[in-house]
Design a protein around this motif. Structure first.
Motif, PDB file in Angstrom:
ATOM      1  N   SER A 118       0.833  -1.207   0.000  1.00 10.38           N
ATOM      2  CA  SER A 118       0.000   0.000   0.000  1.00 10.38           C
ATOM      3  C   SER A 118       0.859   1.246   0.000  1.00 10.38           C
ATOM      4  N   GLN A 119       2.131   1.078  -0.390  1.00 11.98           N
ATOM      5  CA  GLN A 119       3.044   2.208  -0.395  1.00 11.98           C
ATOM      6  C   GLN A 119       3.197   2.775  -1.798  1.00 11.98           C
ATOM      7  N   ALA A 120       3.980   3.840  -1.882  1.00 14.71           N
ATOM      8  CA  ALA A 120       4.068   4.582  -3.144  1.00 14.71           C
ATOM      9  C   ALA A 120       5.186   4.098  -4.055  1.00 14.71           C
ATOM     10  N   GLY A 121       6.063   3.235  -3.541  1.00 15.21           N
ATOM     11  CA  GLY A 121       7.194   2.802  -4.341  1.00 15.21           C
ATOM     12  C   GLY A 121       8.277   3.857  -4.444  1.00 15.21           C
ATOM     13  N   ASP A 122       8.582   4.512  -3.317  1.00 17.83           N
ATOM     14  CA  ASP A 122       9.560   5.596  -3.297  1.00 17.83           C
ATOM     15  C   ASP A 122      10.944   5.100  -2.892  1.00 17.83           C
ATOM     16  N   ILE A 123      11.978   5.791  -3.370  1.00 22.96           N
ATOM     17  CA  ILE A 123      13.352   5.581  -2.918  1.00 22.96           C
ATOM     18  C   ILE A 123      13.847   6.872  -2.274  1.00 22.96           C
ATOM     19  N   THR A 124      14.315   6.771  -1.054  1.00 25.28           N
ATOM     20  CA  THR A 124      14.872   7.920  -0.347  1.00 25.28           C
ATOM     21  C   THR A 124      16.349   7.666  -0.063  1.00 25.28           C
ATOM     22  N   VAL A 125      17.208   8.555  -0.552  1.00 24.76           N
ATOM     23  CA  VAL A 125      18.646   8.427  -0.321  1.00 24.76           C
ATOM     24  C   VAL A 125      19.047   9.472   0.714  1.00 24.76           C
ATOM     25  N   SER A 126      19.457   9.006   1.882  1.00 23.27           N
ATOM     26  CA  SER A 126      19.784   9.930   2.969  1.00 23.27           C
ATOM     27  C   SER A 126      21.235   9.808   3.422  1.00 23.27           C
ATOM     28  N   GLY A 127      22.056   9.093   2.682  1.00 25.60           N
ATOM     29  CA  GLY A 127      23.469   8.978   3.017  1.00 25.60           C
ATOM     30  C   GLY A 127      24.311   8.937   1.755  1.00 25.60           C
ATOM     31  N   ALA A 128      25.555   9.389   1.849  1.00 25.21           N
ATOM     32  CA  ALA A 128      26.452   9.408   0.696  1.00 25.21           C
ATOM     33  C   ALA A 128      26.893   7.994   0.343  1.00 25.21           C
ATOM     34  N   ILE A 129      26.983   7.715  -0.955  1.00 29.98           N
ATOM     35  CA  ILE A 129      27.463   6.430  -1.458  1.00 29.98           C
ATOM     36  C   ILE A 129      28.791   6.685  -2.151  1.00 29.98           C
ATOM     37  N   ASP A 130      29.853   6.065  -1.650  1.00 32.00           N
ATOM     38  CA  ASP A 130      31.212   6.383  -2.087  1.00 32.00           C
ATOM     39  C   ASP A 130      31.886   5.119  -2.614  1.00 32.00           C
ATOM     40  N   LYS A 131      32.079   5.031  -3.930  1.00 32.65           N
ATOM     41  CA  LYS A 131      32.804   3.905  -4.515  1.00 32.65           C
ATOM     42  C   LYS A 131      34.284   4.228  -4.526  1.00 32.65           C
ATOM     43  N   THR A 132      35.109   3.326  -3.963  1.00 36.28           N
ATOM     44  CA  THR A 132      36.527   3.641  -3.762  1.00 36.28           C
ATOM     45  C   THR A 132      37.478   2.604  -4.343  1.00 36.28           C
TER      46      THR A 132
END
Length: 267
Positions: free
Chosen positions: A241-255
């Motif tokens: 019953s959700q909206a299918g949202d993606i929330t990004v609240s942190g940095a993603i760092d490929k190293t």
């Protein structure tokens, strides 16, 4: 049977004990198929299932299906091949959309389990799917690697309308080809740097609490640094019953390692 196929189907529960082994390996040419399915009960796999092509050819197909699917202990499921990976379906097929494959309500992969569909020498990695219509808990070792001498990485999917993949090790890399993909497919997803990969209560935007998932930035970074593309996709099936949202609240760092992509798809 004579064609290298094993089919074990029961109306109720099926248990494959620790130490059990079912093999349809092939020394020349493509490996065979294994289908383990409980129509209305639980399929419990704790032993070894193999559909490997050991000298030439591609890995075969292994299906572990039921209303509830539990892969536990040190279970080893391997559909690898010298010239290409095969397909391992645990609880369903890609995004649960194959009407010919029985979708589980719940799927569980223990932390010491191993599931492979690798290309060993040449060719592309295969397909490893862990699906459930309701809840998927996947904590094991999953791989669909491209061949050491050439070939692209394959596809790994861990999906469910309620998803927990804390500590999972997913590898769809390729040494001399394009990286494969790890697909996560819950409903609403929050990507954050703290906490663990688990389900949480919804916010004011949600009307239910059982669909929500968290994927930590560390989980994504580990896969990217291993050379594996990561795709995070929201689902809209089942009773969500959700909206299918993606929330990004942190940095993603490929190293580390070579090119790899992160794709976010909000349906």
């Amino acid at each position: 049977d004579a064609h290298g196929n094993v089919r074990l189907v029961a109306q109720q529960d099926i248990t494959l004990e620790p130490g059990s082994k079912i093999s349809v390996n092939s020394h020349q040419g493509d490996a065979g198929t294994i289908q383990i399915e409980s129509k209305t009960g639980t399929t419990l796999a704790q032993g070894t299932l193999e559909a490997q092509a050991t000298q030439s050819g591609k890995g075969g197909a292994i299906q572990v299906l039921g209303e509830q699917v539990d892969v536990l202990g040190q279970a080893h499921i391997d559909a690898s091949g010298i010239n290409g990976g095969g397909a391992v379906l645990i609880g369903g097929d890609y995004q649960g959309n194959n009407p010919g494959v029985h979708n589980a309500k719940t799927t569980y992969l223990g932390k010491d389990t191993t599931i492979k569909a690798d290309a060993k020498t040449n060719g592309d990695g295969g397909k490893v799917i862990a699906w459930a219509d309701e809840a998927t808990r996947a904590y094991g070792n999953l791989s669909a690697k491209g061949g050491a001498s050439g070939g692209d990485g394959g596809l790994i999917e861990t999906s469910g309308h309620s998803l927990d993949v804390e500590g999972i090790r997913a590898n769809a890399s390729a040494v001399k080809g394009k990286s494969g993909e790890w697909l996560l497919d819950p409903n609403n997803i929050t990507i954050q740097s703290t906490g663990s990969d688990t389900n949480v209560s919804g916010t004011s935007d949600f009307t239910t609490t059982d669909d929500t998932a968290i994927i930590t930035t560390g989980t994504i970074e580990t896969a990217l640094n291993n050379g594996t593309n990561v795709s995070v996709t929201t689902g809209t099936g089942g009773t969500n019953s959700q909206a299918g949202d993606i929330t990004v609240s942190g940095a993603i760092d490929k190293t580390a390692r070579g090119d790899a992509t992160l794709t976010l798809r909000a349906c």
